[in-house]
Design a protein around this motif. Sequence first.
Motif, mmCIF file in Angstrom:
data_model
loop_
_atom_site.group_PDB
_atom_site.id
_atom_site.type_symbol
_atom_site.label_atom_id
_atom_site.label_comp_id
_atom_site.label_asym_id
_atom_site.label_seq_id
_atom_site.Cartn_x
_atom_site.Cartn_y
_atom_site.Cartn_z
ATOM 1 N N GLY A 211 -61.662 78.013 -26.202
ATOM 2 C CA GLY A 211 -61.525 77.286 -27.459
ATOM 3 C C GLY A 211 -60.231 76.516 -27.513
ATOM 4 N N GLY A 213 -57.428 77.240 -28.342
ATOM 5 C CA GLY A 213 -56.230 77.925 -27.850
ATOM 6 C C GLY A 213 -55.850 77.515 -26.438
ATOM 7 N N ASN A 289 -56.686 86.464 -27.457
ATOM 8 C CA ASN A 289 -56.198 85.566 -28.500
ATOM 9 C C ASN A 289 -54.817 86.055 -28.909
HETATM 10 C C1 FAD Z 1 -71.874 73.037 -39.988
HETATM 11 C C2 FAD Z 1 -70.939 73.636 -38.984
HETATM 12 C C3 FAD Z 1 -71.424 74.093 -37.785
HETATM 13 C C4 FAD Z 1 -70.567 74.655 -36.828
HETATM 14 N N1 FAD Z 1 -71.101 75.106 -35.650
HETATM 15 C C5 FAD Z 1 -70.276 75.659 -34.728
HETATM 16 C C6 FAD Z 1 -70.773 76.151 -33.493
HETATM 17 O O1 FAD Z 1 -71.985 76.061 -33.206
HETATM 18 N N2 FAD Z 1 -69.923 76.712 -32.615
HETATM 19 C C7 FAD Z 1 -68.564 76.821 -32.863
HETATM 20 O O2 FAD Z 1 -67.832 77.341 -32.023
HETATM 21 N N3 FAD Z 1 -68.069 76.358 -34.021
HETATM 22 C C8 FAD Z 1 -68.881 75.763 -34.952
HETATM 23 N N4 FAD Z 1 -68.321 75.268 -36.097
HETATM 24 C C9 FAD Z 1 -66.846 75.155 -36.193
HETATM 25 C C10 FAD Z 1 -66.144 76.426 -36.602
HETATM 26 O O3 FAD Z 1 -66.113 76.494 -37.990
HETATM 27 C C11 FAD Z 1 -64.694 76.413 -36.042
HETATM 28 O O4 FAD Z 1 -64.034 75.266 -36.517
HETATM 29 C C12 FAD Z 1 -64.595 76.424 -34.511
HETATM 30 O O5 FAD Z 1 -65.426 77.426 -33.977
HETATM 31 C C13 FAD Z 1 -63.154 76.678 -34.101
HETATM 32 O O6 FAD Z 1 -62.993 76.588 -32.709
HETATM 33 P P1 FAD Z 1 -61.812 77.358 -31.965
HETATM 34 O O7 FAD Z 1 -61.974 78.812 -32.178
HETATM 35 O O8 FAD Z 1 -61.802 76.853 -30.563
HETATM 36 O O9 FAD Z 1 -60.521 76.770 -32.660
HETATM 37 P P2 FAD Z 1 -59.472 77.453 -33.729
HETATM 38 O O10 FAD Z 1 -60.218 77.967 -34.874
HETATM 39 O O11 FAD Z 1 -58.467 76.407 -33.905
HETATM 40 O O12 FAD Z 1 -58.936 78.681 -32.932
HETATM 41 C C14 FAD Z 1 -58.065 78.624 -31.864
HETATM 42 C C15 FAD Z 1 -57.598 80.044 -31.579
HETATM 43 O O13 FAD Z 1 -56.820 80.062 -30.425
HETATM 44 C C16 FAD Z 1 -55.756 80.978 -30.609
HETATM 45 N N5 FAD Z 1 -54.659 80.551 -29.722
HETATM 46 C C17 FAD Z 1 -53.863 79.454 -29.814
HETATM 47 N N6 FAD Z 1 -53.044 79.392 -28.782
HETATM 48 C C18 FAD Z 1 -53.283 80.465 -28.007
HETATM 49 C C19 FAD Z 1 -52.740 80.954 -26.798
HETATM 50 N N7 FAD Z 1 -51.756 80.308 -26.148
HETATM 51 N N8 FAD Z 1 -53.244 82.098 -26.284
HETATM 52 C C20 FAD Z 1 -54.251 82.778 -26.934
HETATM 53 N N9 FAD Z 1 -54.795 82.341 -28.062
HETATM 54 C C21 FAD Z 1 -54.325 81.204 -28.602
HETATM 55 C C22 FAD Z 1 -55.398 80.885 -32.060
HETATM 56 O O14 FAD Z 1 -54.798 82.089 -32.495
HETATM 57 C C23 FAD Z 1 -56.770 80.665 -32.698
HETATM 58 O O15 FAD Z 1 -57.353 81.883 -33.109
HETATM 59 C C24 FAD Z 1 -69.178 74.734 -37.074
HETATM 60 C C25 FAD Z 1 -68.682 74.291 -38.301
HETATM 61 C C26 FAD Z 1 -69.530 73.758 -39.260
HETATM 62 C C27 FAD Z 1 -68.949 73.304 -40.555
#
Ligand code: FAD
Lengths: 325, 248
Positions: A211, A213, A289
């Motif tokens: 993700g 991160g 994470n």
């Molecule tokens: C209608 C709708 C449908 C959606 N469908 C999906 C879907 O199908 N799939 C999906 O995934 N999302 C979906 N989303 C989006 C979802 O709401 C989140 O925005 C998304 O999953 C976030 O992605 P993320 O975890 O990569 O990013 P973030 O939420 O930004 O998380 C990043 C994480 O990385 C960690 N991090 C940062 N740096 C480091 C490091 N150096 N080492 C370790 N950890 C670190 C942080 O602590 C944080 O927890 C949808 C949203 C909507 C509104």
Amino acid sequence: MNILAFAEQRDGKFKKCAYEVVQAARRAADGLGGTLSVVVIGKNVTSIAPALGAYGATRVIALEDDRLERYSTTAYSKVFSDAAAKESPSVIFFPASQMGKDMAPRVSARLGAAIAADCTAFRIENGDVVATRPVYAGKALVEVKVTTAVKIFSLRPNVFTAAAVGGGAPPVVESVRPALSDADFAAKVTAVKVSEGRPDVTEAAIIVSGGRGLKAPENFKLVEDLADVLGAAVGASRAVVDAGWRPHDEQVGQTGKTVSPSLYIACGISGAVQHLAGMSSSKYIVAINKDKDAPIFQVADYGIAGDVFEILPALTGELKKALGK
Amino acid sequence: MKIIVCVNHVPDTETKVKVGADGKTIDKSGVNYMLNPFDEFAIEAALKLKEQFGGETIALSLGPDANKETLRKALAMGVEKAVLLKDDAVRDSFSVARAISEELKEMKPDCVLFGRQSIDYYNEQLPGLVAEYLGWPSVSVVVKMEAKDGKLVCEREIEGGHEVVETTFPAVISAQKGLNEPRYPSLKGIMAAKTKPIEERPAKQFPAGVEVLSMSKPVAKAPGRIVGTDASAVPELVRLLQQEAKVI
Ligand SMILES: Cc1cc2nc3c(=O)[nH]c(=O)nc-3n(C[C@H](O)[C@H](O)[C@H](O)COP(=O)(O)OP(=O)(O)OC[C@H]3O[C@@H](n4cnc5c(N)ncnc54)[C@H](O)[C@@H]3O)c2cc1C
Ligand SMILES: Nc1ncnc2c1ncn2[C@@H]1O[C@H](COP(=O)(O)O)[C@@H](O)[C@H]1O
């Protein structure tokens, strides 16, 4: 009572979901006191049909025609429905794979048989099949019964067991040349573009997912390296797919793929509800994470509350040692 | 070209699901609804077809009055007309598909677009059912689509790749994420959508085929174990995966 199962093959090889469906259908047939017939469609599929015996097939109907070498929604559903009409089944099982999910609705309309789709479990109760299916992105489960005379169930891949049992007699294979005209190929596959390398997230036993991160697209090398040691698929959160870091077909979640691997490793993924929707049915979940309060830890079996840039290379190295690679 | 796009109105993805008093459906109180996410790709594809071939675009939804909100979103994106097949009951795909197909037979479109799947019941059935009732070819889970010289060439997503599918209009298409970038409704579009009339007629009734016996919440997982906070935890994690979970 006749039970039918569709065993999916591509390029002359059965998909794992074919074995899962046959074995599940065998259990249903035994529970219902019925007989099981397995349908295979393709070119020269008679030769591969015996492999289904180890999963409980005693009779296989091989629908063969050179024109059926590749999938056609119109032709496959026609020949399957024609064969089904002759067998008058009470229950039909499909895999909820891309082929199964495309075919089953057409067969449903042709046979007037409703579908309980993407089931993750079923039991036999009073001579009927009661199936469980996740709804609202896995936030709830429903138990359903199909009320039409012919009932179709599609089974989520990677959830039902496929364990070969030796010793039984090989299945009786009946080769049939189904009636087909050119009009039956109103939609046809002219080419298949295969993505090279890693397995698909919906079929993989292990998925390593990354993700935001990971900070930048090039850092996905860390995720890929870990995936390659494990022979795993690479998955992604929507955030990194929408940012263009990863291709759409890797997105896991409510608007991406629903996956059920035996191991899901989430790296730098927060665990938004929409992401959890797609992967919470994984058998084991590992979260890496740096935020120990990230929601992903609520579904994780094991977690390291640390930095992906430190943990991933260490984990890849440790696994290389442990797996002798 | 007459292009119809079928749209569904579904609970917002943030919805906290509670089982309703009937024990079979969700408690609808406090639930916000949205246009089914996959249907945005279908709407965009419909608008693109109209840009290419001319003609008209119509959004169709079967459901209660509340579905008008979703139809208005389609209108705001640029669809010209909207039709509500009014039905207050919760229906399964088996009966909805029949009702929509009967309507489509009267409307005589050249192309019907769907989203790949509704994110409430995850049925992924309507496109195939409707295609079969109409006797049309279909391509589902489409990530690429090109209409040229009377042919329609699509790519559909399969496990580990794409199938290239050739067909002709009239056809049913179900749209997958990746097919296009849905446009945002313009301010002008949103204003215009407010005043565009929505045609309304009762949905035709057909028997259901799936009966929900009960709804429950999945059993919450026992909290997991944080093995550590840095690389020194890695050997222990590998040990757990090999010996306790036995997954590698
Ligand atoms: C209608 C709708 C449908 C959606 N469908 C999906 C879907 O199908 N799939 C999906 O995934 N999302 C979906 N989303 C989006 C979802 O709401 C989140 O925005 C998304 O999953 C976030 O992605 P993320 O975890 O990569 O990013 P973030 O939420 O930004 O998380 C990043 C994480 O990385 C960690 N991090 C940062 N740096 C480091 C490091 N150096 N080492 C370790 N950890 C670190 C942080 O602590 C944080 O927890 C949808 C949203 C909507 C509104
Ligand atoms: N009630 C409905 N009215 C109109 N279109 C619908 C309705 N339900 C589903 N659809 C369409 O059918 C697609 C597949 O839905 P489903 O088969 O319910 O997963 C959706 O993406 C919509 O395009």
